[in-house]
Design an enzyme around this catalytic site. Sequence first.
Site, mmCIF file in Angstrom:
data_model
loop_
_atom_site.group_PDB
_atom_site.id
_atom_site.type_symbol
_atom_site.label_atom_id
_atom_site.label_comp_id
_atom_site.label_asym_id
_atom_site.label_seq_id
_atom_site.Cartn_x
_atom_site.Cartn_y
_atom_site.Cartn_z
ATOM 1 N N ARG A 182 -11.006 5.868 -5.931
ATOM 2 C CA ARG A 182 -11.975 6.421 -4.807
ATOM 3 C C ARG A 182 -11.159 7.169 -3.651
ATOM 4 O O ARG A 182 -11.429 8.079 -3.285
ATOM 5 C CB ARG A 182 -12.768 5.296 -4.235
ATOM 6 C CG ARG A 182 -14.002 5.060 -5.071
ATOM 7 C CD ARG A 182 -14.518 3.478 -5.083
ATOM 8 N NE ARG A 182 -13.494 3.013 -5.743
ATOM 9 C CZ ARG A 182 -13.604 2.583 -6.958
ATOM 10 N NH1 ARG A 182 -14.699 2.850 -7.803
ATOM 11 N NH2 ARG A 182 -12.565 1.862 -7.544
ATOM 12 N N THR A 183 -10.102 6.303 -3.356
ATOM 13 C CA THR A 183 -9.692 6.764 -1.938
ATOM 14 C C THR A 183 -8.884 8.080 -2.064
ATOM 15 O O THR A 183 -9.220 9.048 -1.324
ATOM 16 C CB THR A 183 -8.815 5.471 -1.378
ATOM 17 O OG1 THR A 183 -9.409 4.535 -1.214
ATOM 18 C CG2 THR A 183 -8.171 5.862 0.237
ATOM 19 N N LYS A 197 14.017 7.046 -6.176
ATOM 20 C CA LYS A 197 15.562 7.527 -5.887
ATOM 21 C C LYS A 197 15.942 6.615 -4.990
ATOM 22 O O LYS A 197 17.131 6.693 -4.482
ATOM 23 C CB LYS A 197 15.625 8.947 -5.970
ATOM 24 C CG LYS A 197 15.495 9.828 -7.163
ATOM 25 C CD LYS A 197 15.741 11.194 -6.648
ATOM 26 C CE LYS A 197 15.216 11.843 -7.722
ATOM 27 N NZ LYS A 197 15.484 13.341 -7.454
ATOM 28 N N ARG A 251 -1.124 5.733 1.136
ATOM 29 C CA ARG A 251 -1.374 4.423 0.601
ATOM 30 C C ARG A 251 0.091 3.818 0.024
ATOM 31 O O ARG A 251 0.915 4.446 -0.585
ATOM 32 C CB ARG A 251 -2.131 4.574 -0.640
ATOM 33 C CG ARG A 251 -2.177 2.977 -0.998
ATOM 34 C CD ARG A 251 -3.570 3.058 -2.154
ATOM 35 N NE ARG A 251 -4.676 3.128 -1.412
ATOM 36 C CZ ARG A 251 -5.947 2.545 -1.927
ATOM 37 N NH1 ARG A 251 -5.816 2.225 -3.253
ATOM 38 N NH2 ARG A 251 -7.065 2.393 -1.191
ATOM 39 N N HIS A 267 -7.145 -0.855 6.091
ATOM 40 C CA HIS A 267 -7.598 0.467 5.366
ATOM 41 C C HIS A 267 -8.679 0.831 6.091
ATOM 42 O O HIS A 267 -10.090 0.806 5.991
ATOM 43 C CB HIS A 267 -8.256 -0.262 4.080
ATOM 44 C CG HIS A 267 -8.504 0.699 3.122
ATOM 45 N ND1 HIS A 267 -8.495 2.107 3.122
ATOM 46 C CD2 HIS A 267 -8.838 0.476 1.596
ATOM 47 C CE1 HIS A 267 -8.828 2.551 2.074
ATOM 48 N NE2 HIS A 267 -8.922 1.633 1.246
HETATM 49 C C1 NCD Z 1 -9.968 -1.530 -1.974
HETATM 50 C C2 NCD Z 1 -8.535 -1.355 -1.363
HETATM 51 O O1 NCD Z 1 -7.665 -0.529 -2.117
HETATM 52 O O2 NCD Z 1 -8.135 -2.069 -0.561
HETATM 53 N N1 NCD Z 1 -10.281 -0.208 -2.477
HETATM 54 C C3 NCD Z 1 -10.544 0.889 -2.067
HETATM 55 O O3 NCD Z 1 -9.903 1.675 -1.464
HETATM 56 N N2 NCD Z 1 -11.920 1.250 -2.096
HETATM 57 C C4 NCD Z 1 -10.340 -2.526 -2.292
HETATM 58 C C5 NCD Z 1 -9.739 -3.259 -3.514
HETATM 59 O O4 NCD Z 1 -8.636 -2.611 -4.258
HETATM 60 O O5 NCD Z 1 -10.133 -4.355 -3.884
#
Ligand code: NCD
Length: 306
Positions: A51-52, A80, A101, A129
């Site tokens: 999703r993100t 590396k 991320r 997040h």
């Molecule tokens: C969440 C995350 O990555 O922290 N997912 C997301 O970005 N929608 C929640 C999760 O992974 O459980």
Amino acid sequence: MRSIIDILDLSTTELSELIATAQDIIAHPETYSEACKGKKLATLFFEPSTRTRLSFEAAMYELGGNVLSVTGAGTSSAAKGESVADTAKTVSCYADIIAMRHPKEGAALVAANNASIPVINAGDGGHCHPTQTLADLLTIYREKGSFDNLTVGLCGDLKFGRTVHSLINALSRYHNIRFVLISPEELKLPSYVKNETLKKYGLPYVQSTDLEEYLPQLDILYMTRVQRERFFNEEDYLRLKDCYILTPDKLKKAKSDLCVMHPLPRVNEISVAIDNDPRACYFKQVLNGKYMRMALILKLLKEAQA
Ligand code: NCD
């Protein structure tokens, strides 16, 4: 250079502005279809994501911009041994904005300190997040009309669940919010979130291991997945993974206007039989996330140009 590492990097006025922009995008998407023409978003994802990353990328395409993408530490120079700082400096030569991320807490901050373009934290380890929180806030706003006077239950892995930490921080700035923190003993909210947010601002909260006891009181129920990747041993994960499962039977005791949320991915936390219940809001969160990321990209690129 303005970056968004923590949800508290945005004032409540700015959150309201982002919500207003997102709602305008929903109403008039065509007005925004060339808003980021000629601009490039780099998505650097060193941890799994559906999703993100895709919502950031969809957001940039819908703004008329382009996307450069790194997925998985194994396919980039991180494999590396390149540092986050050097990666950030390098990507600043190619792109106009970064969404990153990373499995390490604080990695997005290091990137922001070294990049010459805005960095958006798309999740740093078990820390925070902020853009999931933007999705959550638009969802709560569209369902409830305000962020005040809510009893918010957070259930599951409150220790490693970064979405929970950011959502608590965000909601702590509104009026008459009460938190119900539901988790197994081992997965309780970290004391730094309790001390720096809940206790510091005198916010009322209860901690419990019992979802069913508190369910009837809740306006929002935010379910979370047990974060397997942050566990030190598989045995503990297996013991805790199905600690809370929301079923239609349990939901009978809840308010008729409860808003059931989940950042997704879901494992077993919410029975699929709930997906068609009008109280299920988790797929609305997914869509709202794209609009809020569009609003955030627009804002940061505009500020960077000024
Ligand atoms: C969440 C995350 O990555 O922290 N997912 C997301 O970005 N929608 C929640 C999760 O992974 O459980």
